[in-house]
Scaffold this motif. Structure first.
Motif, PDB file in Angstrom:
ATOM      1  N   VAL A 157      24.341  67.287 -33.221  1.00 44.53           N
ATOM      2  CA  VAL A 157      23.189  66.400 -33.350  1.00 44.53           C
ATOM      3  C   VAL A 157      22.818  66.284 -34.824  1.00 44.53           C
ATOM      4  O   VAL A 157      22.732  67.286 -35.534  1.00 44.53           O
ATOM      5  CB  VAL A 157      21.988  66.927 -32.537  1.00 44.53           C
ATOM      6  CG1 VAL A 157      20.804  65.970 -32.655  1.00 44.53           C
ATOM      7  CG2 VAL A 157      22.375  67.128 -31.078  1.00 44.53           C
ATOM      8  N   ARG A 158      22.606  65.053 -35.298  1.00 47.68           N
ATOM      9  CA  ARG A 158      22.244  64.820 -36.694  1.00 47.68           C
ATOM     10  C   ARG A 158      20.881  64.156 -36.766  1.00 47.68           C
ATOM     11  O   ARG A 158      20.570  63.260 -35.978  1.00 47.68           O
ATOM     12  CB  ARG A 158      23.290  63.938 -37.383  1.00 47.68           C
ATOM     13  CG  ARG A 158      24.700  64.504 -37.347  1.00 47.68           C
ATOM     14  CD  ARG A 158      25.580  63.908 -38.431  1.00 47.68           C
ATOM     15  NE  ARG A 158      25.594  62.464 -38.412  1.00 47.68           N
ATOM     16  CZ  ARG A 158      26.460  61.731 -37.728  1.00 47.68           C
ATOM     17  NH1 ARG A 158      27.368  62.316 -36.980  1.00 47.68           N
ATOM     18  NH2 ARG A 158      26.424  60.407 -37.785  1.00 47.68           N
ATOM     19  N   ALA A 159      20.061  64.587 -37.715  1.00 48.45           N
ATOM     20  CA  ALA A 159      18.712  64.045 -37.854  1.00 48.45           C
ATOM     21  C   ALA A 159      18.365  63.868 -39.324  1.00 48.45           C
ATOM     22  O   ALA A 159      18.738  64.696 -40.169  1.00 48.45           O
ATOM     23  CB  ALA A 159      17.702  64.979 -37.193  1.00 48.45           C
ATOM     24  N   HIS A 160      17.684  62.759 -39.634  1.00 48.53           N
ATOM     25  CA  HIS A 160      17.161  62.579 -40.986  1.00 48.53           C
ATOM     26  C   HIS A 160      15.852  61.812 -40.905  1.00 48.53           C
ATOM     27  O   HIS A 160      15.608  61.029 -39.989  1.00 48.53           O
ATOM     28  CB  HIS A 160      18.167  61.873 -41.895  1.00 48.53           C
ATOM     29  CG  HIS A 160      18.401  60.427 -41.562  1.00 48.53           C
ATOM     30  ND1 HIS A 160      19.329  60.027 -40.626  1.00 48.53           N
ATOM     31  CD2 HIS A 160      17.813  59.290 -42.028  1.00 48.53           C
ATOM     32  CE1 HIS A 160      19.319  58.707 -40.533  1.00 48.53           C
ATOM     33  NE2 HIS A 160      18.403  58.229 -41.371  1.00 48.53           N
ATOM     34  N   GLU A 161      15.005  62.043 -41.905  1.00 45.90           N
ATOM     35  CA  GLU A 161      13.673  61.458 -41.887  1.00 45.90           C
ATOM     36  C   GLU A 161      13.686  60.032 -42.423  1.00 45.90           C
ATOM     37  O   GLU A 161      14.347  59.728 -43.426  1.00 45.90           O
ATOM     38  CB  GLU A 161      12.704  62.315 -42.702  1.00 45.90           C
ATOM     39  CG  GLU A 161      11.248  61.889 -42.539  1.00 45.90           C
ATOM     40  CD  GLU A 161      10.249  62.890 -43.106  1.00 45.90           C
ATOM     41  OE1 GLU A 161       9.036  62.587 -43.079  1.00 45.90           O
ATOM     42  OE2 GLU A 161      10.685  63.956 -43.576  1.00 45.90           O
TER      43      GLU A 161
ATOM     44  N   LEU B 245      11.618  60.778 -37.418  1.00 47.03           N
ATOM     45  CA  LEU B 245      12.921  61.408 -37.500  1.00 47.03           C
ATOM     46  C   LEU B 245      13.918  60.557 -36.725  1.00 47.03           C
ATOM     47  O   LEU B 245      13.729  60.292 -35.536  1.00 47.03           O
ATOM     48  CB  LEU B 245      12.847  62.806 -36.883  1.00 47.03           C
ATOM     49  CG  LEU B 245      13.892  63.844 -37.284  1.00 47.03           C
ATOM     50  CD1 LEU B 245      13.819  64.144 -38.781  1.00 47.03           C
ATOM     51  CD2 LEU B 245      13.687  65.121 -36.472  1.00 47.03           C
ATOM     52  N   LYS B 246      14.949  60.085 -37.417  1.00 51.14           N
ATOM     53  CA  LYS B 246      16.018  59.356 -36.735  1.00 51.14           C
ATOM     54  C   LYS B 246      17.085  60.350 -36.319  1.00 51.14           C
ATOM     55  O   LYS B 246      17.582  61.131 -37.132  1.00 51.14           O
ATOM     56  CB  LYS B 246      16.624  58.285 -37.636  1.00 51.14           C
ATOM     57  CG  LYS B 246      17.686  57.447 -36.913  1.00 51.14           C
ATOM     58  CD  LYS B 246      18.132  56.239 -37.710  1.00 51.14           C
ATOM     59  CE  LYS B 246      19.101  55.390 -36.903  1.00 51.14           C
ATOM     60  NZ  LYS B 246      19.538  54.184 -37.651  1.00 51.14           N
ATOM     61  N   VAL B 247      17.427  60.321 -35.041  1.00 47.34           N
ATOM     62  CA  VAL B 247      18.346  61.305 -34.478  1.00 47.34           C
ATOM     63  C   VAL B 247      19.552  60.589 -33.889  1.00 47.34           C
ATOM     64  O   VAL B 247      19.413  59.607 -33.160  1.00 47.34           O
ATOM     65  CB  VAL B 247      17.648  62.147 -33.390  1.00 47.34           C
ATOM     66  CG1 VAL B 247      18.622  63.165 -32.792  1.00 47.34           C
ATOM     67  CG2 VAL B 247      16.422  62.860 -33.968  1.00 47.34           C
TER      68      VAL B 247
ATOM     69  N   VAL C 122      14.613  57.305 -32.383  1.00 43.61           N
ATOM     70  CA  VAL C 122      13.642  57.614 -33.432  1.00 43.61           C
ATOM     71  C   VAL C 122      12.464  58.335 -32.806  1.00 43.61           C
ATOM     72  O   VAL C 122      11.916  57.884 -31.787  1.00 43.61           O
ATOM     73  CB  VAL C 122      13.173  56.341 -34.162  1.00 43.61           C
ATOM     74  CG1 VAL C 122      12.111  56.689 -35.206  1.00 43.61           C
ATOM     75  CG2 VAL C 122      14.354  55.633 -34.824  1.00 43.61           C
ATOM     76  N   PHE C 123      12.062  59.449 -33.413  1.00 47.73           N
ATOM     77  CA  PHE C 123      10.972  60.275 -32.910  1.00 47.73           C
ATOM     78  C   PHE C 123       9.848  60.320 -33.942  1.00 47.73           C
ATOM     79  O   PHE C 123      10.099  60.485 -35.135  1.00 47.73           O
ATOM     80  CB  PHE C 123      11.479  61.685 -32.611  1.00 47.73           C
ATOM     81  CG  PHE C 123      12.497  61.719 -31.503  1.00 47.73           C
ATOM     82  CD1 PHE C 123      12.127  62.077 -30.216  1.00 47.73           C
ATOM     83  CD2 PHE C 123      13.819  61.382 -31.750  1.00 47.73           C
ATOM     84  CE1 PHE C 123      13.066  62.095 -29.187  1.00 47.73           C
ATOM     85  CE2 PHE C 123      14.766  61.396 -30.731  1.00 47.73           C
ATOM     86  CZ  PHE C 123      14.381  61.751 -29.443  1.00 47.73           C
ATOM     87  N   TYR C 124       8.625  60.198 -33.465  1.00 48.99           N
ATOM     88  CA  TYR C 124       7.448  60.115 -34.315  1.00 48.99           C
ATOM     89  C   TYR C 124       6.611  61.387 -34.159  1.00 48.99           C
ATOM     90  O   TYR C 124       6.345  61.822 -33.029  1.00 48.99           O
ATOM     91  CB  TYR C 124       6.578  58.926 -33.906  1.00 48.99           C
ATOM     92  CG  TYR C 124       7.221  57.563 -34.001  1.00 48.99           C
ATOM     93  CD1 TYR C 124       6.682  56.573 -34.834  1.00 48.99           C
ATOM     94  CD2 TYR C 124       8.331  57.224 -33.224  1.00 48.99           C
ATOM     95  CE1 TYR C 124       7.238  55.306 -34.903  1.00 48.99           C
ATOM     96  CE2 TYR C 124       8.897  55.951 -33.287  1.00 48.99           C
ATOM     97  CZ  TYR C 124       8.346  55.003 -34.126  1.00 48.99           C
ATOM     98  OH  TYR C 124       8.896  53.741 -34.184  1.00 48.99           O
ATOM     99  N   PHE C 125       6.137  61.940 -35.276  1.00 47.07           N
ATOM    100  CA  PHE C 125       5.383  63.182 -35.255  1.00 47.07           C
ATOM    101  C   PHE C 125       4.098  63.040 -36.071  1.00 47.07           C
ATOM    102  O   PHE C 125       4.087  62.394 -37.129  1.00 47.07           O
ATOM    103  CB  PHE C 125       6.217  64.325 -35.831  1.00 47.07           C
ATOM    104  CG  PHE C 125       7.475  64.611 -35.051  1.00 47.07           C
ATOM    105  CD1 PHE C 125       7.487  65.536 -34.020  1.00 47.07           C
ATOM    106  CD2 PHE C 125       8.648  63.930 -35.346  1.00 47.07           C
ATOM    107  CE1 PHE C 125       8.637  65.782 -33.294  1.00 47.07           C
ATOM    108  CE2 PHE C 125       9.816  64.173 -34.626  1.00 47.07           C
ATOM    109  CZ  PHE C 125       9.801  65.106 -33.595  1.00 47.07           C
TER     110      PHE C 125
END
Length: 256
Positions: free
Chosen positions: A138-142, A156-158, A172-175
């Protein structure tokens, strides 16, 4: 930059040490929304479920499922979903499961096995996030921040590898500022490739694990704005028990 946001989200959710001590979760929840009637499941059908999921591998069981005498088991490694008796005797299996959605549109009806596949992979992903983002492959970057309803959320785009069954490879996940997930965007590939904005709220701690107990799923526009008039899917989580590697469950104690 993505590592910092991921670290914040994992720490707020309970931390690596807690997650690595687990082998599973047991979740009581209610699933609703108008989409199920569209898929051929009338309102009188109950979607009050108890889920048992493995936190290391993508494997989850729902009980009872569509019938009082049936349970459903989804397993990503074998790309299968199986309807069983409550004693675990197989009744019917769909495999390869993902291929069973070819040619289906958003208004195509689903039988119990198609329904089980969708709910199975979706719920496993929901309850393993954000720890899932640190799993192999799994790869993630902001991304740049997002402004909505007077708030600023980090994103965070995963990208998920083929070995993880999920809505779509890129999400895309929002925090918020605390590192609590507030939204996620994806394409529901098995449901006509619908654009989705999925909101999470009412976070509570169960045995130290932070869980969003209210989930509401809406149609998303191409510009990433979301139509918030009526959710197509609702999930309300009532209770979560943590199953530790030694086999002992942690009783749920609700906290803010």
């Amino acid at each position: 930059m993505g590592d910092g946001l991921l670290d914040l989200a994992i720490a707020e959710a309970g931390g690596h040490r807690l997650w690595n001590s687990l082998r599973g979760l047991k979740v009581d929840l209610s699933i609703g929304g108008p989409i199920w009637a569209l898929k051929g499941w009338p309102p009188e059908r109950t979607f009050d479920q108890t889920l048992s999921l493995d936190t290391a591998r993508e494997h989850i069981a729902f009980s009872p499922f569509t019938r009082t005498d049936r349970r459903m088991v989804f397993d990503a490694a074998t790309d299968s979903v199986t309807m069983e008796t409550l004693d675990g005797e197989p009744v019917e299996t769909l495999a390869p499961a993902r291929a069973g959605f070819r040619g289906m549109l958003r208004n195509s009806p689903w039988d119990a096995l198609h329904l089980g596949y969708f709910l199975g992979y979706a719920c496993w992903n929901y309850f393993t996030t954000p720890f899932l983002f640190a799993y192999p492959g799994v790869r993630a970057h902001e991304l740049e921040p997002w402004h909505e309803a007077g708030q600023t959320w980090r994103r965070l785009k995963v990208r998920f590898p083929p070995g993880i069954a999920t809505h779509s490879p890129d999400q895309v996940f929002y925090f918020d500022a605390l590192g609590r997930q507030r939204r996620m965007d994806y394409v529901a590939e098995v449901n006509g490739s619908t654009l989705v904005g999925h909101y999470t709220s009412r976070h509570r701690r169960f045995g130290g694990l932070l869980v969003a107990t209210r989930r509401r799923v809406f149609r998303r526009n191409p510009d990433d704005t979301v139509n918030l008039n009526l959710p197509s899917i609702t999930l309300d989580i009532h209770d979560v028990a943590l199953i530790h590697a030694d086999g002992d469950p942690t009783p749920a104690r609700d906290q803010a």
